[in-house]
Every structure is written in structure tokens, then in C-alpha cells.
Design an enzyme around this catalytic site. Structure first.
Site, mmCIF file in Angstrom:
data_model
loop_
_atom_site.group_PDB
_atom_site.id
_atom_site.type_symbol
_atom_site.label_atom_id
_atom_site.label_comp_id
_atom_site.label_asym_id
_atom_site.label_seq_id
_atom_site.Cartn_x
_atom_site.Cartn_y
_atom_site.Cartn_z
ATOM 1 N N ARG A 200 -0.779 8.887 9.510
ATOM 2 C CA ARG A 200 -0.688 7.439 9.701
ATOM 3 C C ARG A 200 -0.251 6.716 8.430
ATOM 4 N NH1 ARG A 200 -4.465 3.181 8.921
ATOM 5 N NH2 ARG A 200 -6.097 4.673 8.383
ATOM 6 N N GLU B 168 0.847 -1.183 0.000
ATOM 7 C CA GLU B 168 0.000 0.000 0.000
ATOM 8 C C GLU B 168 0.886 1.238 0.000
ATOM 9 O OE1 GLU B 168 -2.826 -0.233 3.176
ATOM 10 O OE2 GLU B 168 -3.926 -1.899 2.273
ATOM 11 N N HIS C 79 -11.232 10.467 7.830
ATOM 12 C CA HIS C 79 -11.088 9.019 7.939
ATOM 13 C C HIS C 79 -10.561 8.544 9.284
ATOM 14 C CE1 HIS C 79 -10.482 4.931 6.612
ATOM 15 N NE2 HIS C 79 -9.165 4.996 6.752
ATOM 16 N N ARG D 224 -0.546 9.425 2.438
ATOM 17 C CA ARG D 224 -1.953 9.783 2.246
ATOM 18 C C ARG D 224 -2.209 11.288 2.253
ATOM 19 N NH1 ARG D 224 -5.429 5.434 5.873
ATOM 20 N NH2 ARG D 224 -5.301 3.705 4.398
#
Length: 530
Positions: free
Chosen positions: A381, A122, A346, A285
Site C-alpha cells: 500500500r 510521505e 500494520h 514501506r
């Protein structure tokens, strides 16, 4: 409230919340012979964890390309200088042990044809280290396996639809909680020497979020009212890709799609991620989120596209069955169509300050999962580290409690049942809507001092409205509104205090990161409802 229904309980351990961290804590306490009461404000199987599509990051001993040092390096890089390196190393070091625990509890992790655990990559991970279950249904798979064990465990009692409204404090120590079972309209006092908050996140304070309706920041608000330290609340992770349809964001579209080569495209179909970072779609992200947001704002378009049509149809069907099925309900076939996506709130990187054993600054009170701040995530994160943290910290909390000498709860004089209402007023719902829009517009992806000050004033006005109307006594809607306002104030005050841009926190008036990453402790007592 029914005046004839009022009970007092005394238990060895109390766990509030039934996401993966809460369930795992209860199972580990039970394994140590400790009878545990598990409270949840919704159904046993409803939590943020259930909707986690990604996976669990862990260094496998069978992977010669990976190491603890490399996983730590990726975590610190994503965390933009604010990770607690010692805590991160400690937590990440137990990744594989946690996977073995989950396998023991029956979690059906996906496997390769040779029966080895399957791993994928990822964004911001250097190598493939993400384990998944059910393709893109890892959270659901883990949660269902743990719930099956909970339901058959004689040492774990579950009370559903119980809203915790107060932590019981005696001489500075947490001794349990006051809860309202709003299905049966009864009040319950639970006395325990050990109270574990596993209450999840707070995404519902934003108008656009991937979180379910229960994610209202309850645990953080309760802990703050009890005097616990709260830290790094300004760092809210906005996931780059939530599914967009008819002016609404409906569900998360996993990071794993970009990990499998998914391409972000603008309205003309042109790739754009490389313009913002050399790693393109696989950048951290916060960077991908701001890239998408910039593209949307540049052409006044409410979404961009995510394209995974390069993958064979059978790969998509096996690897992403949940996303495929969900998109098909809206007429989007991801095997041949581009996916309309936009950012959404999120995950909270901050939370209740804990050490690596899950202890808060309040004796007798612990926190695990998203509601806790361990220092692992820093300012942003790393994908799939959250489920790892859930399990590792839950194991440690249970071990610590099991090794404690029992501290007998000091029962304070019994109180008469408090009176609660159970019907939400239209004005409460209007206040919720106002708060959610306010947070998205002024305390969202891009922030400024002017907007944050305006938001703080509006939040204080809404808090005054709640206190005047005693709305916090309306369960669950009014109480959740009060909690959302409390945590919104903590976030806004922390964002105003941090005069720099770092990780998921972007200040238009302070666009650069300071040379030194200063710690941020959000303590904003003014205006808190209790």
C-alpha cells in the site's frame, strides 16, 4: 446466555463496524433516506481508524504539481505490479470529492496561514498530497467528526458491544446476521437485504502490531465462511516504525516523520537507508521495513533509531503532537532524542474481493475499508491511500444501495437462541499467544516454504483444539480466536502458494519477483471454524 433475551430485527441496511468506512457508509445511507443499523463489537469510537496518524492522500485542484496520473503512477509503483489499474484510477479519481464530503461533515483538516488546505509528503509519493488533521491525529479527528454526526442522526441506530457471529444466508444470498450483545448477554437476529462489512484489519494475529485489540479479522472470516471470495491475503504490510521500549512495541510512529526529513540511524548513529534504495527513507514501506529488519538482525539489536532532531522544536510540537506526547511518556523527547523504532504488522492489502462499488461475490453482502480488497493497493500500500479508499468506497456502496430496488429479506424459520459462554479459559489465552508468536516468526517479514508449512500444521492443530472444545462459542475471546486462526490459515496458505518475492511478501527460498505478477486468490476451506 439469558434465555429470555432474544430479539429479531428487520432493517433496510446493516453496517458492521464503526471505523471511518463504516461510519461514513452509515451517514451516506442516512443522507439517502435509508434507516440503518450500525453494529460494533466494541465502543463506538474504538477502531483501527482512530489510531491513523498519517493522513489522506488526494489530488487537490489547487496543486499544479500534482495530477491523477501522477498519483496513479505512485500507487502502481508502490504496489509492485499487482494493482488493478482500472480500479485504482477509478477510486483515486474521487479523492478530492471525498475530501469535500469530510469537510462538510466537519473534519478539521489542518490549514496554511492563508487558510488553504495544508499538504505534506510521505514515503513513495512524488509530491506533497497528504492532508492531515490535528497534526498527526488524522484518524482520530475524522472519526470524532463522523461520530458526532452519527450520534445526532435519527436514521442511524447504534448497538455497541455486539459481536457478529454468523452471516445469515438464504438461497445463496446474505440476509443479515446473527450477533451476540455480550454486555447484556442477549442474541440478536438482524435481517437486512444489504449487509456491509466494515470490520477493519487483522493485525492482532501478530505478536508485534500497531493495531488495537479489536483487529482480529472477524469480517474476513465471516465472509469466507459465507462463501465470499478472498484475495491477496499473503500481502501484509509491516510498518517500518513502531515505538520500541522494554522489549515491546507500543504505538505507531508515523511515516510523516520520514516525509519531513527524518533519518534512520543504526546503533552507531550512522544513516543506513540509502544502502538499500536510492530513495532512502522515502522508499516504499516494504523496502524500508526490510532495511530496518536487516540492520536489526545484523547486530542482534531489537530496534534502530529515527532522528527528526533537525526540525525546529515548534514544528515538531505543531506537526507531531500525538507522537511527541506519547514518546515523552517513555522518557523520549523527540525534539532532542532519537526515537527507538522497529517494524510491526500494520495493514492488510488483501481481503474480501469487491468491485468498485463494494459488492462482494455474495449477493446482498458488501465490504469497505481494510477488510475489502479492491485492487488499489496491490502488493504494497502507498502511504495514506487507505483512508482515501475508506471514504470513496463507502460513498459508492451507499449510492449503490440507495439505487437498488428493495429486496425483501426472506426470513428463515426462527431458531432458538444458541448458548454462549462469556468467560475466557486460560487455554484460550495460551493458544492466542502461541498463534501470534507463530505468525510473527514464520509468516512475518521474511518467509520460507519450510516455515510456512510448519505454520500451517500448527494452525490446523490449534483449529482442531478450538473445534473440540467449542471455544468459538465463548464470546468474545473464543470466537475471536477462531477468526484469527481462520484468517491466519488464509494468509499462510496464500503465502505458500505465491512462490516469488513481491512487495510486502518476501520468500527467502524464492527471492526474485516473477516477470508476470500472477493473481492470488486465497481459498482454504479446510479446518475453518464456523
Amino acid at each position: 446466555m439469558k434465555n429470555d433475551v432474544f430479539s429479531v430485527r428487520q432493517v433496510s441496511a446493516l453496517v458492521v463496524g464503526t471505523g471511518i468506512s463504516g461510519l461514513f457508509t452509515a451517514l451516506k445511507l442516512s443522507a439517502a433516506g435509508i434507516k440503518t443499523l450500525l453494529l460494533t463489537k466494541s465502543a463506538l469510537d474504538e477502531s483501527n481508524s482512530r489510531y491513523a496518524q498519517g493522513g489522506i492522500a488526494a489530488v487537490l485542484p489547487t496543486n499544479p504539481d500534482d495530477s491523477l496520473a501522477l498519483h496513479l503512477q505512485d500507487t502502481i509503483r508502490a504496489g509492485a505490479g499487482l494493482c488493478n489499474e482500472e480500479a485504482a484510477r477509478s477510486l483515486l479519481s474521487e479523492g478530492y470529492a471525498s475530501i469535500e464530503d469530510l469537510l462538510f461533515y466537519g473534519v478539521p483538516f489542518d490549514r496554511n496561514p492563508d487558510n488553504a488546505l495544508a499538504v505534506t509528503r510521505e514515503a513513495a509519493h512524488s509530491v506533497q498530497r497528504i492532508l492531515h488533521a490535528g497534526g498527526d491525529a488524522t484518524g482520530h479527528s475524522v472519526e470524532m467528526a463522523l461520530i458526532d454526526k452519527i450520534r445526532n442522526d435519527p436514521r442511524v441506530e447504534v448497538i455497541e458491544y455486539a459481536q457478529v457471529v454468523e452471516l445469515l444466508m438464504v438461497d445463496g444470498r446474505c440476509q443479515g446476521c446473527r450477533a451476540v450483545d455480550y454486555q447484556n448477554q442477549r442474541e440478536v437476529l438482524v435481517y437486512s437485504p444489504h449487509t456491509v462489512l466494515a470490520t477493519g484489519g487483522l493485525g492482532r494475529i501478530y505478536s508485534h502490531t500497531t493495531n488495537p485489540a479489536i483487529a482480529t479479522g472477524d469480517g474476513i472470516s465471516l465472509a469466507h465462511s459465507a462463501g465470499a471470495d478472498i484475495e491477496n491475503m499473503e500481502f501484509i504490510q509491516f510498518h517500518p516504525t513502531a515505538f520500541y521500549h522494554n522489549e515491546q512495541l507500543h504505538f505507531l510512529v508515523s511515516e510523516a516523520l520520514r516525509g519531513e526529513g527524518g533519518i534512520l540511524r543504526d546503533r552507531d548513529g550512522l544513516p543506513f537507508a540509502q544502502k538499500y534504495h536510492p530513495d532512502g527513507e522515502l522508499a516504499p514501506r516494504d523496502i524500508v521495513t526490510r532495511a530496518i529488519y536487516a540492520e536489526m538482525r545484523a547486530v542482534s539489536m531489537p530496534y534502530v533509531y529515527l532522528d527528526i532532531t533537525h526540525l525546529p522544536a515548534e514544528t515538531i510540537e505543531k506537526r507531531f503532537p500525538t507522537i511527541l506526547t506519547s514518546c515523552l511518556k517513555f522518557g523520549v523527547d523527540i525534539r532532542k532524542d532519537w526515537i527507538p523504532v522497529a517494524p510491526a504488522a500494520h495493514y492488510l492489502m488483501g481481503g474480501i474481493t469487491v468491485d468498485v462499488e463494494g459488492k462482494t461475490t455474495v449477493p446482498g453482502l458488501y465490504a469497505v475499508g481494510e477488510t475489502a480488497y479492491t485492487g488499489l493497493h496491490g502488493a504494497n500500500r502507498l502511504a495514506s491511500n487507505s483512508l482515501l479508499e475508506c471514504v470513496v468506497l463507502a460513498r459508492r456502496v451507499a449510492l449503490y444501495i440507495a439505487q437498488c430496488s428493495e429486496v425483501a429479506p426472506v426470513e428463515r424459520p426462527l431458531q432458538m437462541p444458541q448458548q454462549y459462554g462469556f468467560e475466557a479459559e486460560p487455554a484460550m489465552l495460551a493458544a492466542l499467544s502461541q498463534l501470534h508468536q507463530l505468525m510473527w516468526e514464520q509468516v512475518g517479514i521474511l518467509r520460507s516454504g519450510v516455515g510456512l508449512k510448519q505454520a500451517l500444521a500448527s494452525i490446523d492443530a490449534l483449529l482442531a483444539q478450538v473445534q473440540t472444545g467449542q471455544w468459538q462459542k465463548v464470546i468474545p475471546t473464543g470466537f475471536e480466536l477462531a477468526n484469527q486462526l481462520n484468517v491466519a490459515r488464509l494468509i499462510t496458505q496464500a503465502a505458500l502458494t505465491r512462490q516469488e518475492s513481491r512487495g510486502a511478501h518476501t520468500r527467502l527460498d524464492f527471492p526474485d519477483a516473477e516477470l508476470l505478477a500472477l493473481p492470488s486468490v486465497a481459498v482454504a476451506l479446510g479446518g475453518v471454524c464456523s
